[in-house]
Design a protein around this motif. Structure first.
Motif, short mmCIF file in Angstrom:
data_model
loop_
_atom_site.label_atom_id
_atom_site.label_comp_id
_atom_site.label_asym_id
_atom_site.label_seq_id
_atom_site.Cartn_x
_atom_site.Cartn_y
_atom_site.Cartn_z
N LYS A 205 -9.12 40.01 10.37
CA LYS A 205 -8.55 39.12 9.82
C LYS A 205 -10.02 39.05 9.16
O LYS A 205 -11.14 38.74 9.60
CB LYS A 205 -7.85 37.70 9.66
N PRO A 206 -10.02 38.40 7.22
CA PRO A 206 -10.93 38.16 6.72
C PRO A 206 -11.08 36.19 7.00
O PRO A 206 -10.49 35.91 6.27
CB PRO A 206 -10.28 38.63 5.62
N ARG A 207 -12.35 35.68 6.87
CA ARG A 207 -12.31 34.56 6.99
C ARG A 207 -13.56 33.88 5.90
O ARG A 207 -13.12 33.91 5.08
CB ARG A 207 -13.94 34.93 7.75
N TYR A 208 -13.86 35.59 4.44
CA TYR A 208 -14.39 35.38 3.58
C TYR A 208 -15.32 34.64 4.01
O TYR A 208 -16.15 34.09 2.86
CB TYR A 208 -13.23 34.34 2.18
N VAL A 209 -15.96 34.56 4.73
CA VAL A 209 -17.10 34.37 4.97
C VAL A 209 -17.96 34.62 5.69
O VAL A 209 -17.65 35.29 6.84
CB VAL A 209 -17.29 32.52 5.23
N LYS B 195 -14.51 29.52 -7.46
CA LYS B 195 -15.63 29.87 -6.19
C LYS B 195 -16.50 29.68 -6.97
O LYS B 195 -17.81 28.74 -6.75
CB LYS B 195 -16.28 30.98 -7.27
N ILE B 196 -16.47 27.52 -7.03
CA ILE B 196 -17.41 26.88 -6.55
C ILE B 196 -18.07 26.67 -4.89
O ILE B 196 -19.08 26.51 -4.71
CB ILE B 196 -16.00 25.02 -6.19
N CYS B 197 -16.88 27.02 -4.44
CA CYS B 197 -17.81 27.58 -2.08
C CYS B 197 -19.40 28.35 -2.45
O CYS B 197 -20.06 28.07 -2.58
CB CYS B 197 -16.83 27.84 -1.94
N GLN B 198 -18.40 29.40 -3.69
CA GLN B 198 -19.72 30.52 -3.40
C GLN B 198 -20.71 29.40 -4.46
O GLN B 198 -21.85 29.85 -3.89
CB GLN B 198 -18.95 31.48 -3.76
N ALA B 199 -20.40 28.91 -5.48
CA ALA B 199 -21.73 28.37 -5.91
C ALA B 199 -22.74 27.26 -5.67
O ALA B 199 -24.44 27.42 -5.22
CB ALA B 199 -21.16 27.21 -7.56
N VAL B 200 -21.94 26.60 -4.36
CA VAL B 200 -22.72 25.71 -3.28
C VAL B 200 -23.37 26.11 -2.33
O VAL B 200 -24.44 26.06 -1.66
CB VAL B 200 -22.39 24.24 -3.21
N GLU C 131 -17.62 35.15 0.65
CA GLU C 131 -17.90 36.67 0.13
C GLU C 131 -15.80 36.85 0.09
O GLU C 131 -15.32 37.49 0.93
CB GLU C 131 -18.01 37.85 1.39
N TYR C 132 -16.32 36.28 -1.41
CA TYR C 132 -14.81 36.79 -1.69
C TYR C 132 -13.47 38.54 -1.29
O TYR C 132 -12.76 38.25 -1.80
CB TYR C 132 -14.10 36.30 -2.93
N ASP C 133 -15.14 39.07 -0.84
CA ASP C 133 -13.66 40.92 -1.29
C ASP C 133 -13.75 40.92 0.51
O ASP C 133 -13.84 42.26 0.27
CB ASP C 133 -14.85 41.28 -2.11
N GLN C 134 -14.20 40.10 1.32
CA GLN C 134 -14.14 40.97 2.95
C GLN C 134 -12.14 40.83 2.46
O GLN C 134 -11.49 40.43 2.17
CB GLN C 134 -13.77 39.55 3.30
#
Lengths: 290, 682, 177
Positions: free
Chosen positions: B242-246, B307-312, B319-322
C-alpha cells in the motif's frame, strides 16, 4: 393485509377497549382483522403444568387459523410467545408435527405447519411501517410524555422473534410512540417485568415488581404508560390502586394501549377508542387533548 | 520390481486394533474376516498396533511372501500414518501410491462409540470400499521440487517478530509482512505485561529494532498478502504494497510534517480516544520509523490542495504520486502469525459498551493508563475526564459464552469504534489471557491510585502459568476484591456512574454497587478476514474460528499444508511467552524445510485428455487457485494445468463436462468403485 | 454413630445422581448440565432481588447435585416470572425459564402442583379460557360492536383427555395431584 386476530383469555372479557381500539386502528391502516370464535386459551398458562397440553392447545389454535388460510395477529404478549414458539417448532420439527397431527386428528382437525404469528404491534412496526403510521397521524400528541412498558414476551426469548427488536436495548415501542408525535419517556426500569406471572404465587413480590416501575415512571413525569399486553394491564391498571393503598400512595398513572395512543393521534375520538373504559380513567389526558 | 499393475491385484488387508481405540468398539476379527474373500485379497490380518515395528514388519514380510502389489491398512486417519505406510511400501519395493487407508478410528470407532454393532458394520463397509479402490490404484512417479531457502512471515506482532528473528539469526532470508504502517502488533498497544509488570514496549522495541537491523530480514510494512501459489519449498506470494506516500528510505521521523499537518482525526492506535494528524507515525518507537499519510483523510489526496507536509519536509520524503502495487516474492516456507482481534462488546448490549462512555474494554484501558496514551498515563474516565475512584472489571466478556439468547439482532450503536473493533459474536472458548490481563490492570489501578476501590467480577480465575498464581495472590493482598458471580447488566446513572448488580456467590448476597468506571475483559477472536485468508492459503480453521494446527498435540506450530506454519494467536489465544515459544517452533520447522536441497512432490493434479477437451473453460472458471487455463493450441482451445499452482482439490475433474480431466490418484473409476462398494448391500 | 451437627447447617447425605438426566429429558431442560454457576441469571432476576426464596442459580445447582425431593416439593420453583431475562443472558444457553417449566412439569406428575396453577388449569378445562365469557360479557361485547364469543370450548377438555392432564388433575389413572 388480512390476519386472524387472536384475543386470548383476558382481552375479550377485561380489556375490551384494547380490542376495540386495535380493530378500529387496524381498519384505518388497511389491516383486516378476522375473528375466529372457536379460538381457545393459547396454552401459555398450562405450559408450566403440562407441556404437551400447552403445545396441543396452541396447535389447535394454529390449525383453526390454517383452516381459514390466515396468519395470526395477537394482542397479548404471552399468547404471542407460546403461539410463536409452537408454530416455529411445528414448522421445523417433523416428528413433533406428526405426533401433534395424530392428536389433532382425534379432534377432527389437522395442521400442516404454515401459520405465522405476530404481535399486533409488531405488525404495525414491521408490516405497516413507521412511515405509513406517521402519515396517518392527523393530531400529533406532542403534549404528552409516554413511557412504554415492553413487557417480557413481546421480545423474549429473542430467538423466536427473528431479532426484530433487541431485548437488551429495545426501541420499537418508543419509535411507535414517537411516530404519534408524543415524547417517548426513557426510564431506568424500562426492560423490567410487570410481575404478573407470579401474582397468584407470591402477591407481595409481584406487586413490588409492578410498583418499582410505577414509581420510576411517575418520577419521570410521564402522562401515561403505553401497554401492549393485557397481562401487564392487570398489574398496572387493575392493581394500581391496590399497590398504592398498601403504601399509602395514590398513583394516578393512566394506562393506554398502543392502538389507543395511535388512534388518538389519527384523530379518532376517545369514545371510539374506549379510553374511559380503561382500568384507570384518563380524565386529565382526555381533557388535555380536547 | 514386484509391482506390476498389469498383473492381477494381490491385496493385503491389515485391520488395526489400535489398542482399544478401535477394538474397544469395533469387532476387529469380524472386520478382518469380512475382507478375506473380497476380490483380489490375498492375505488378511489384524494387529494390535499396525504402526508398530512388529506390525510394519508383518506387512513387509507379506509383501515379499505373498507377492502383494496393493496394501490396505484399516486404522487411523491417513493424516497420522499414511506417510509411515507409504515409506514402508517404498522400502519393500512397492510404489507408495499403491497404499489405501480405511479410517476406522476417527470416522468410525470414535464417533460411534455407543453402538458397537453399527460401528463394526461401518468398518466392514469402509474396508470393502478401500479394497475396491485399491484394486484400481496406479503407481505414480513423484517429482522433485526445488526448495527456496527463504521464508515469509505474515504478521508483524510479537509472534511474527520472534519468528523472523529466529530465522534471520539462522542466516535464512526472511520477509516480514505487516499490514499496518509499523510492526509491533497488539503488544505495542499494551502498557505493561503480566505477571512481571514489564513495560510492554520496553521489552518489545529492542526486538523491533533488531528486526530492522537484521540484514537477513526484510520488512514489508503496510502490505498485505493477496495470493499464494505453489507448494512447499516453492511458494509464490503476491504482496500488495500500500502506498505510504512517504519515502521510507528518506524519512528520518523528525515529525515536522505532522506538526504542520492541518488535519486531525481519531487515533486508532489509541482506540479512538485521542487524535493524530493525517500524516502520522502510529507510535514513537514504530518500525520502520517512517511517517505515513492516511489517504482517506489527507487534504491533498482527497481535495487536491494543501501539500504542507511536502513543503516542510527537508528531506523531500513526501511522494504523493506513490501508488499501490503488487510484489511477487518467492519463498520456500510461510509462517502465518496474523494474530487476533479483540472481541467487540457491542455484541452484548446489556453491558452498554459504545453507549456508556465510562464502560471501556481491556485494550482501551491499556491506552488510558499508558504514558504515551491519550491521557498521558493518567487514568481518566472517558465520560468526563475525572479520575475514577471505584473501578470494576467484568471478566469473560465474549468468552465462555455459548449463546446470548441465540438471536441475530439487527442493532446499530455508534459505528465509529475504529479499526480494532472485532467480532461481536460471543465465543464458546476461554480466551486464556483475560484473567491475567484483568489481574494486572486491577493491580495497576491500585498501584497508581492506592485509595481506589477495585473489584473484579469473575466466573473462574484461571492463573495457570509461571508466576501467575503468585501475582493473583499479590493482587488480593493489595486489596483488590475478587467477586465470584457475573453481572448480567450495567446501568448508566445520570452522573455517568455505572450501576452493577450481581450475585456474590461466596457471601450469598445480591450486590448492588455503583462504579465510576467499568472495564470489560474482552475475549480474543480470530483476526478480521481470516476466513478469506484461510481460503487463499488453503488452510483449515477449527470450530473456534482460528487456524487449525497440524496436530493438536504433536504439530502445534504446523498446518495440514506442508511448508506453512503457525505462530501466535492466529492458532488460538495465548499470552506473550506462549506466542514467542510457538514462533520458535514454527521458525525451527520452517528452517528444517528450507535446509533441504529438494523435496519430493506428490503427483496430484489433473491429467487432461486433449482429444476430449472442448475448451469450454468451465474448469478455468471454477479453479480456486487459477491453476488451470485454456490455451489456444493448433488443435483449438485446450485446458492446460499449471502444476505449480495446483493444490489437487479436484474441482476441475469433477466439473469437466466431457470427462476430459482425470485426477491423478483420484480417478473417476477409483472413486466410483469405492462409492459402489460402500453402498453394496452385503 | 451419629456425627455432631450444627442445627443451621444444611447437611445433605443422599443425592439422586439421575435427577439431572431426568430434567434434561424434559422439553426445555436439555441444556441444564452446561451450567457453570456464574450467577448471571440471579444477578438480573427481579424476583430474586425481592424474594430470597427464589434463586435460579441455586435451583439449578440443586438439580445438578440431585436434591430431587427438595426441588420438586419446594414452592420456589413456582416463583419464576418467566420474564426470560436470564434466558437471554445465560452464557451457557441453559434456558432457565424452560428449565423451571421442566421442573414444574415433573413436580406436577409427582403430585406437587401449586394451587394457583391448578386453578388456572381447571378454569381452562372448564371454559376453554381463563375467564368465562358469560351472557353478560357477550352482551357488553355486542353493545360495543364486538363479535360474540361462544361460551366454553369442549375441545379443550378433550385435549386434556388426550394428553392425560385430565387424569393428572383428577388423581385418576395414576395421577397423583
Amino acid at each position: 393485509m388480512k390476519m386472524a386476530v387472536f384475543l386470548g383469555c383476558t382481552v375479550p372479557v377485561r380489556n375490551l377497549s384494547y380490542e376495540l381500539s386495535a380493530k378500529r386502528v387496524a381498519g384505518e391502516l388497511g389491516l383486516e382483522l378476522v375473528d375466529i370464535p372457536d379460538f381457545s386459551c393459547c396454552g401459555y398458562p398450562v405450559k408450566s403444568v403440562h407441556h404437551e397440553t400447552a403445545y396441543l392447545l396452541a396447535a389447535r389454535n394454529l390449525a383453526l387459523a390454517e383452516e381459514r388460510g390466515l396468519d395470526i395477529c395477537t394482542l397479548c404478549s404471552a399468547c404471542t410467545s407460546v403461539l410463536t414458539e409452537v408454530s416455529r417448532e411445528l414448522a421445523t420439527n417433523e416428528i413433533l408435527l406428526d405426533e401433534t397431527c395424530k392428536s389433532l386428528g382425534m379432534l377432527g382437525r389437522q395442521y400442516s405447519g404454515k401459520v405465522k404469528v405476530k404481535h399486533f404491534v409488531r405488525v404495525l412496526y414491521e408490516d405497516i411501517g413507521l412511515g405509513t403510521i406517521e402519515k396517518a397521524v392527523k393530531r400529533p400528541l406532542d403534549m404528552f410524555r409516554i413511557a412504554s412498558h415492553y413487557g417480557c414476551h413481546y421480545l423474549k426469548p429473542s430467538k423466536i422473534y427473528d431479532g426484530f427488536d433487541h431485548p437488551e436495548a429495545p426501541e420499537s415501542l418508543d419509535r411507535l410512540v414517537a411516530a404519534t408525535g408524543a415524547f417517548p419517556v426513557d426510564y431506568r426500569t424500562k426492560k423490567d417485568c410487570c410481575g404478573g406471572a407470579i401474582l397468584g404465587v407470591d402477591e407481595e413480590t409481584a406487586l413490588s415488581m409492578a410498583r418499582a416501575k410505577l414509581d420510576d415512571i411517575s418520577n419521570r413525569g410521564a402522562d401515561a404508560i403505553n401497554l401492549i399486553c393485557p397481562f401487564c394491564s392487570v398489574m398496572y391498571g387493575a392493581n394500581q390502586r391496590k399497590i398504592g393503598a398498601g403504601l399509602n400512595v395514590k398513583y394516578d398513572l393512566p394506562i393506554l394501549y398502543y392502538p389507543q395512543i395511535l388512534g388518538l393521534a389519527m384523530g379518532i375520538s376517545h369514545e371510539e377508542l374506549g379510553l374511559m373504559q380503561n382500568p384507570i380513567r384518563p380524565r386529565a389526558l382526555i381533557a388535555k387533548i380536547s | 520390481m514386484l509391482q506390476d499393475t498389469g498383473k492381477e491385484p494381490r491385496i493385503g488387508v491389515y485391520v488395526c486394533h489400535c489398542g482399544l481405540n478401535i477394538a474397544g468398539v469395533v469387532d476387529v476379527e469380524a472386520v478382518r474376516e469380512s475382507a478375506r474373500f473380497l476380490e483380489g485379497v490375498v492375505v488378511v490380518r489384524d494387529n494390535r498396533y499396525t504402526c508398530s515395528e512388529v506390525g510394519q514388519k508383518g506387512i513387509a514380510d507379506d509383501i515379499r511372501e505373498f507377492k502383494l502389489n496393493r496394501v490396505v491398512v484399516a486404522s487411523c486417519s491417513p493424516r497420522l500414518h499414511e506417510k509411515t505406510f507409504r515409506t514402508l511400501l517404498e522400502k519393500s519395493g512397492l510404489n507408495p501410491h499403491l497404499l489405501e487407508m480405511a479410517n476406522i478410528r476417527e470416522h468410525c470407532s470414535w464417533v460411534h462409540y455407543d453402538n458397537h454393532e453399527a460401528a463394526t458394520g461401518k468398518a466392514k463397509d469402509l474396508v470393502r470400499s478401500s479394497v475396491a479402490r485399491a484394486r484400481l490404484l496406479q503407481p505414480l512417479a513423484r517429482t522433485k521440487g526445488r526448495v527456496l531457502p527463504e521464508v515469509m512471515v505474515i504478521g508483524g506482532g510479537v509472534a511474527g517478530i520472534s519468528a523472523a528473528l529466529y530465522l534471520g539469526g539462522m542466516g535464512i532470508k526472511t520477509y516480514l509482512v505487516e499490514k499496518e504502517p509499523s510492526i509491533g502488533g497488539h503488544m505495542a498497544m499494551l502498557d505493561k505485561t503480566f505477571p512481571t509488570l514489564d513495560c510492554s514496549l520496553c521489552i518489545l522495541s529492542p526486538k523491533m529494532v533488531e528486526v530492522a537491523e537484521c540484514e537477513n530480514i526484510k520488512i514489508l510494512s503496510y502490505s498485505e498478502v493477496e495470493k499464494v501459489e505453489g507448494q512447499v519449498g516453492d511458494f509464490r506470494v503476491q504482496v500488495r504494497r500500500k502506498p505510504r506516500y512517504v519515502n521510507e528510505e528518506k524519512c528520518v521521523g523528525c515529525g515536522d510534517c505532522a506538526e504542520k499537518c492541518p488535519v486531525k482525526v481519531k487515533d486508532e492506535f489509541n482506540r479512538n480516544m485521542g487524535t493524530r494528524k493525517a500524516i502520522y507515525i502510529p507510535f514513537p518507537q514504530a518500525i520502520p520509523p517512517a511517517y505515513v499519510i492516511d489517504e482517506h483523510n489527507c487534504r491533498y489526496l482527497t481535495q487536491g490542495k494543501c501539500k504542507i507536509c511536502q513543503a516542510v519536509c527537508e528531506r523531500g520524503a513526501i511522494e504523493y504520486d506513490q501508488t499501490s502495487y503488487v510484489e511477487t516474492i518467492e519463498v520456500g516456507a510461510i509462517i502465518v502469525a496474523t494474530g487476533f482481534q479483540p472481541y467487540d462488546p457491542r455484541g452484548l448490549p446489556q453491558y452498554g459498551y459504545g453507549r456508556f462512555p465510562n464502560v471501556i474494554t481491556s485494550l482501551d484501558f491499556e491506552r488510558l493508563i499508558c504514558a504515551d496514551g491519550p491521557t498521558y498515563g493518567k487514568l481518566k474516565r472517558p465520560g468526563d475526564s475525572t479520575v475514577p475512584k471505584r473501578v470494576a472489571f467484568i471478566q469473560c466478556v465474549g468468552s465462555r459464552n455459548e449463546a446470548s439468547g441465540g438471536a441475530e439482532y439487527k442493532i446499530d450503536i455508534d459505528e465509529e469504534m475504529g479499526s480494532s473493533a472485532g467480532s461481536r459474536d460471543p465465543k464458546a472458548y476461554c480466551s486464556r489471557v483475560c484473567c491475567m490481563i484483568t489481574a494486572k490492570q486491577a493491580f495497576m489501578v491500585k498501584e497508581k491510585y492506592p485509595d481506589a476501590e477495585v473489584y473484579v467480577y469473575y466466573i473462574d480465575m484461571r492463573t495457570a502459568g509461571k508466576g501467575f498464581e503468585e501475582f493473583y495472590q499479590r493482587g488480593r493482598h493489595e486489596g483488590i476484591v475478587f467477586l465470584r458471580g457475573k453481572p448480567g447488566e450495567i446501568e448508566e446513572q445520570e452522573d455517568g456512574c455505572l450501576r452493577v448488580v450481581s450475585e456474590d456467590l461466596d457471601s450469598g448476597c445480591i450486590l448492588d454497587l455503583v462504579f465510576d468506571m467499568v472495564v470489560l475483559a474482552q475475549g480474543l477472536t480470530p483476526p478480521e478476514g481470516l476466513v478469506e485468508f484461510a481460503q487463499k492459503m488453503n488452510l483449515s480453521r477449527s470450530e473456534d474460528g482460528f487456524l487449525m494446527e497440524g496436530h493438536p498435540k504433536l504439530r502445534p506450530a504446523e498446518t495440514a499444508i506442508d511448508g506453512i506454519y503457525l505462530a501466535g494467536c492466529v492458532q488460538f489465544p495465548k499470552d506473550i511467552p506462549d506466542s514467542v515459544a510457538q514462533a520458535g517452533a514454527a521458525a525451527a520447522a520452517a528452517a528444517v524445510m528450507c535446509s533441504k536441497e529438494s523435496i519430493e512432490i506428490d503427483p496430484l493434479g489433473p491429467v487432461i485428455d486433449d482429444k476430449l477437451c472442448i475448451g469450454c473453460k468451465l474448469c478455468e472458471m471454477l479453479c480456486p487457485y487459477g491453476a488451470i487455463k485454456v490455451e489456444l493450441t493448433d488443435k483449438g482451445p485446450k485446458a492446460k494445468s499449471i502444476e505449480v499452482a495446483c493444490k489437487g482439490c479436484g474441482v476441475c475433474g469433477a466439473s469437466c463436462s466431457t470427462k476430459a480431466i482425470t485426477m491423478k490418484h483420484y480417478t473417476d473409476s477409483q472413486l466410483t468403485a469405492q462409492a459402489k462398494a460402500i453402498l453394496e448391500v452385503v | 454413630m451419629e456425627s455432631v451437627r450444627r442445627k443451621d447447617v444444611p447437611v445433605v447425605t443422599v443425592l439422586d445422581p439421575k435427577f439431572k438426566y431426568e430434567v434434561a429429558r424434559e422439553p426445555g431442560g436439555e441444556n441444564i448440565k452446561y451450567c457453570f454457576q456464574c450467577g448471571t441469571c440471579t444477578s438480573g432476576c427481579k424476583v430474586a432481588e425481592l424474594d430470597s426464596k427464589y434463586n435460579p442459580r441455586k435451583i439449578i445447582r440443586m438439580v445438578i447435585l440431585g436434591m430431587r425431593e427438595r426441588v420438586l416439593s419446594g414452592d420456589f420453583i413456582w416463583l419464576c416470572a418467566t420474564c426470560y431475562t436470564c434466558h437471554e443472558r445465560c452464557p451457557q444457553d441453559v434456558r432457565i425459564p424452560e428449565v423451571m417449566n421442566a421442573l414444574k412439569n415433573i413436580a406436577v406428575r409427582e403430585g406437587y402442583i401449586h394451587p394457583a396453577f391448578r386453578a388456572q388449569a381447571e378454569l381452562i378445562a372448564g371454559h376453554g379460557r381463563l375467564y368465562e365469557v358469560d351472557g353478560f360479557a357477550n352482551e357488553k361485547r355486542t353493545d360495543w360492536g364486538l363479535t360474540e364469543i361462544p361460551q366454553g370450548c369442549p375441545e379443550v377438555a378433550e385435549i386434556y383427555g388426550i394428553t392425560g392432564l385430565h387424569d393428572l388433575l383428577s388423581g385418576g389413572a395414576g395421577g397423583k395431584v
